[in-house]
Design an enzyme around this catalytic site. Structure first.
Site, PDB file in Angstrom:
ATOM      1  N   TYR C 144       0.842  -1.195   0.000  1.00  0.00           N
ATOM      2  CA  TYR C 144       0.000   0.000   0.000  1.00  0.00           C
ATOM      3  C   TYR C 144       0.882   1.252   0.000  1.00  0.00           C
ATOM      4  O   TYR C 144       0.702   2.162  -0.828  1.00  0.00           O
ATOM      5  CB  TYR C 144      -0.909  -0.030   1.236  1.00  0.00           C
ATOM      6  CG  TYR C 144      -1.610   1.258   1.519  1.00  0.00           C
ATOM      7  CD1 TYR C 144      -2.504   1.810   0.604  1.00  0.00           C
ATOM      8  CD2 TYR C 144      -1.384   1.936   2.716  1.00  0.00           C
ATOM      9  CE1 TYR C 144      -3.147   2.996   0.876  1.00  0.00           C
ATOM     10  CE2 TYR C 144      -2.022   3.129   2.992  1.00  0.00           C
ATOM     11  CZ  TYR C 144      -2.901   3.669   2.067  1.00  0.00           C
ATOM     12  OH  TYR C 144      -3.525   4.856   2.340  1.00  0.00           O
ATOM     13  N   LYS C 148       1.443   4.284  -2.858  1.00  0.00           N
ATOM     14  CA  LYS C 148       1.305   5.720  -2.616  1.00  0.00           C
ATOM     15  C   LYS C 148       2.593   6.448  -3.005  1.00  0.00           C
ATOM     16  O   LYS C 148       2.550   7.568  -3.523  1.00  0.00           O
ATOM     17  CB  LYS C 148       0.956   5.968  -1.143  1.00  0.00           C
ATOM     18  CG  LYS C 148      -0.471   5.522  -0.778  1.00  0.00           C
ATOM     19  CD  LYS C 148      -1.513   6.257  -1.606  1.00  0.00           C
ATOM     20  CE  LYS C 148      -2.946   5.890  -1.272  1.00  0.00           C
ATOM     21  NZ  LYS C 148      -3.914   6.550  -2.176  1.00  0.00           N
TER      22      LYS C 148
END
Lengths: 273, 273, 273, 273, 273, 273
Positions: C144, C148
């Site tokens: 994750y 980003k």
């Protein structure tokens, strides 16, 4: 690794100011060999123009004359002006007003690059036991250094506002040989002087850059890392002169302001009144 | 935590230059209340001297007059000179020669501290999406900014060489209220102006310090951390004015140079010929 | 000093992705009150459109659908995509391909500003005894966080190449209250979430900025100084919740990787196979 | 924003050294209220043990005694030792050997966290016109400061080698009120002293951290940003005392070494022979 | 000072991906001479395996095939994937998914070190008049650069989470000779390419390091100081090629984006739709 | 470029402590050739005094004896004391008390410059995949390193307070040849040892400088840029020894603390009880 090559690009139509001064005389024949036209100027008289040269005597505070100097030029090497510590009033016309005149003329005549002879004296009040880089705040050691700081600020503006590129070369001590112990750190050989000027003129993108003009001396006060993009790499060193300069000056006092500060003897000049 | 206190020290015998200008008029009564003698000067006419005041009209380029101004003073708040962008020739006498005159007079008359009204325009060519600190290289946005950069260099020299302390306060936009969206970042309230000037005068050791003169606005371009020793803490903010200023100027173009750069509208001034 | 004001500018025609998620639901009514049109999108079902709203269900990996989303918009708040640690294959479509789709659509439709919901998990492998700033190298703590980090790189490119402005807001932990001791440092209140999003949309010049989205908590891991220009100032703090969160978790082991690293419990996720 | 909360965690079984000294007496009742057991030690006599207290008189250079002190403790607040400038020989036993004894005892007895009372005098030879941060090189202003620098180095080693966490709190001037103009910058209120000690003991991950122990004074020499993770936020300020302290000391000489350097009057101490 | 030595350690069982590409072909015989086994892979056909070699044709997006590649290897030199600017969809499989596949396979098979061929294009949007270091924020100049930024982030995670060491070598321009003026700054000779790869494989502790792969050229944009620990020292220079490259390209426009930015011609690629 | 010259200045009347140790024996004849008087001291027996030499056996903790040592000296090269990791109690007398004795004696006898043999072990807990500079916080790797950190602090004080200049030379590994793979990074040849000592003694302004004493090795952990002013430039390199040292130690484990940290094997020493 061979480091003997440097740019062989033509320098085009080039203006050299301060051509009658010490470094002007050194650079004149070296630049002439690389230019299509070398225009020479100084407030003092110069040798007559040789092939590929033009000579225009002019004071930098003479605005009209300076505008004539820039006409038709591709680039400028600006050595002109006062290059020693002097009373403020003596410095304003050539170094403050004159530098403004030069940049205004460059703007009007579309000249896109200037090599500005700044000086190590813009940072002379750093200590000799510090290593500094060009992006540290300036600490000039006299009116001469202040006028060079002014020129750096002015040229930054002309780049940000009008896109005129400048390489500010903070020249150390450019002489045939280092003359004293301080110059073991600050010496810029004539060959390295030529190298830094040619690199500044021929690097594809100069932007507004600030660099110290110094040879590859063993004692070093100035870190040029942030300006490696210029393509200047010194090939000379003060080291062969170390023994004789030390022998001539075996004792120095680290508490003497002229030894404490990078300015050297400039710390003793002034006040003038 | 109560932040309403600030120094109540007497400011002694103080010279305020630029006393006829906008900020001069704001500071005159505030400083008079704290001084044993407030000497006021400007090239323009000023209100007559009240109790505890002296008024001496003088041009900063008038060396003899400036020397008279400094006589017997303990400190100076130097707001005088040109404070807008103008052609270079208009700026040289007051801001270049005049600032030199002021520091030479301070040296001769033993004045030990100066608050120098510098300007955010010494760094106007940084972008509005950058946060900068006072030790980053200057990027002036015009001749006015260049002259203030000169004053910062000059005052640094007078500190390093002669020990005269200066606080360079790079004033943002000091008005009764922020006038436009840019000033939401740059506003300096009159109360905070007084605070930063008083702190600069009363801090025990000023050395040569550079600080931005700005209120505690929510959008901030300038990081004053390196000058917290001055003892200036703003107590006002542009925030109460945000809604009305945004309403008056709802659309801005981030590619507009006046929005891109901290200089704001100064990027559009000049060339003057 | 009153800090209760924030921008009251209209946010114009705004796209909110991830509108069915936790923060999407929080922001929906708050942004609707400030927009002329609020277009809502999510891969999941959303509440039907109210006045001033449009609802378009779409997967971010559906390029054509994403292009329809951007049509006619002034700006985007991009919360969409996976927002928890998951296997890499689950993250690629929405967070890698989907973010590309969004920026390509912004480019084609002339959308000029994006608020990109990045995450503190791009720097989760810094230690809890370090204070970091947004310009330090990223150290993501899982797929994750890596996705980003990808979004931050991608958006930097779209700014440098196409001038599309992005504020990357590295959101801490945005919940009604801090849920555990880690969140005493990372908590972002819903009001401060709104403030940082609105500031990011209304600042005149956003450029490409990276900022941590965090309230004014007493324990702080992130230094937002370099992004003060955005005009975000948090007004909430985790402090009122400290006693209860500490009481619930009185013992922590400083050698536990979840305590050693800012990532917290994310250090325990994976490997997934 | 309410800032009145701070950690309410129990501090467990805690050793307080230097309990008979000025700050030891201040902290004794405040820490007793938060501990399950508070062991007090000093080379001098202390008030008898109250409920929840143990009293063990011991010299820090007495290795066996120090080992007994650490037995069964969860953490230590180490105020013990010489806390004024004295001849070197007076400082070695308690501050050099004694601090070694303390850390060796902590290692042997499995104590995992120490709050080490360091001092602003480890950086006293920075100037008062500089703002410094804890990661800058130390510049002690006397043997006392040197011994505290030693303690910081030693505790770093015990963290890197054995995992014993230490927060080095470089205490400013902790008194009921600031006593002179210097303390307007250096003052640490007793409430803030308690806050910084409690935060240091209760932060989940302390690592080896260095922080200045100072209130939120307006004039500031020390930037604690790099240690915000500790969770210390001062709530007091010297500002209410400014007027009276300035009135008592209206004139200072910026060239006086005690004003030039952060050390203050320590620059005048010694040599002792 | 003799600089001709470099590591003679055996590289053990080594996987070379991208073996059919330009740099793969250069490295194949050089690495074979130092390995006990050299496994070669590419999506394209390769020359048949010679002694000490294995050849396994595989697409990086083929997870099972990539896992077979890593089996039994000690280390990897990962040149594989797209190495030019291309549409995003072309880059995802090999450079995003493929790099993930490689690191997952390394994790599963216990491979402890990777040399990751990153690219100067991760920082292509810095200007040619800047000198940058590997810890500055990335500014990729296209999808290729973004995919390499992704690989740097991913590998950082695999080091922080699983201890797999990676040296990210941001390769400049590796060709037999510098091909144009830009390559006078970016050139990496084949011998220096070998040196940087071997140093990366044999340094005792690589951690997660980022280094520019560039020869010792006189014009330099990249400062490798922070990665000197790797033990890479270039021994070639673009200088012997300067004259001919300048002669071929005597005029460049400093306002041309391809000259303004380090990216060079990459700034002109795209958009692809 | 010829780098073979170094200072030929006379070193005057010089005290060499630690003269019976490994490096003391190396430096004795080299310094004797440059001094008018070389006074030699050690706690152990030394070879009898030759021409131009004096021999004074003394323990550093013997204050009176140390004062006799400094009498009439111009400068000191302080190699004396414990130079290996040992229990703390063994280190205090010579390295803590002894260094204090030396500086007090220098103060009393007007000796103006000291070369202090510090050690790379003051920063041994930095990682081998970091490049550090002398102004980063110290992280000693044992009691020996802590005692050298103490000496650096002490000497800083004697400079700030009394103007006694010190060059702290953090010696790497000075042996005839690098003995193992770690020393490929840390090796200081005997010739370079002499160079750094002579440069430290003869530089006009030493101030208080910290420098790593290391040859020009290809793998480098230490960046001496900030101390280039000393005038030390190494001329030897570990490179000719790389092949044999790697052959002797082909396998290292990057997770071994002795490989992870610059300290090398020192991380395994202690605890001593």
């Amino acid at each position: 690794m061979t480091l003997s090559h440097t740019s062989t690009l033509s320098l085009g139509r080039l203006l050299l100011t301060g051509a009658a001064g010490g470094l002007g005389k050194v650079l004149r024949p070296r630049l002439r060999a690389r230019t299509t036209l070398l225009r020479l100027s100084d407030v003092a008289a110069m040798d007559p123009a040789g092939p590929g040269e033009e000579v225009q005597q002019a004071a930098l505070e003479d605005r009209a004359a300076v505008h004539r100097l820039l006409e038709g030029m591709d680039a400028v090497v600006h050595l002109g002006g006062i290059s020693t510590e002097q009373p403020f009033d003596a410095i304003v016309p050539a170094n403050i007003v004159g530098t403004y005149n030069l940049y205004e003329a460059a703007r009007k005549h579309g000249v896109r690059r200037v090599v500005f002879a700044s000086s190590n004296h813009v940072t002379g009040y750093y200590r000799q036991d510090e290593v500094i880089s060009p992006d540290m705040p300036m600490r000039p050691d006299g009116y001469y250094g202040i006028s060079k700081a002014f020129g750096e600020s002015l040229s930054r503006f002309y780049y940000d506002r009008y896109g005129i590129e400048t390489v500010c070369v903070r020249i150390g001590s450019s002489f045939p040989e280092p003359r004293d112990r301080r110059m073991l750190a600050t010496w810029l050989s004539y060959d390295d002087l030529e190298r830094v000027v040619v690199a500044s003129l021929t690097t594809p993108k100069a932007g507004h850059s600030v660099i110290y003009g110094v040879s590859d001396n063993t004692p070093g006060w100035w870190d040029n890392t942030s300006a490696r993009h210029i393509g200047y790499r010194p090939q000379d060193s003060s080291e062969p002169f170390r023994a004789s300069r030390e022998a001539a000056q075996p004792q120095v006092d680290p508490e003497d302001p002229a030894v404490m500060y990078q300015a050297g003897g400039f710390v003793r000049m002034g006040p003038f009144e």
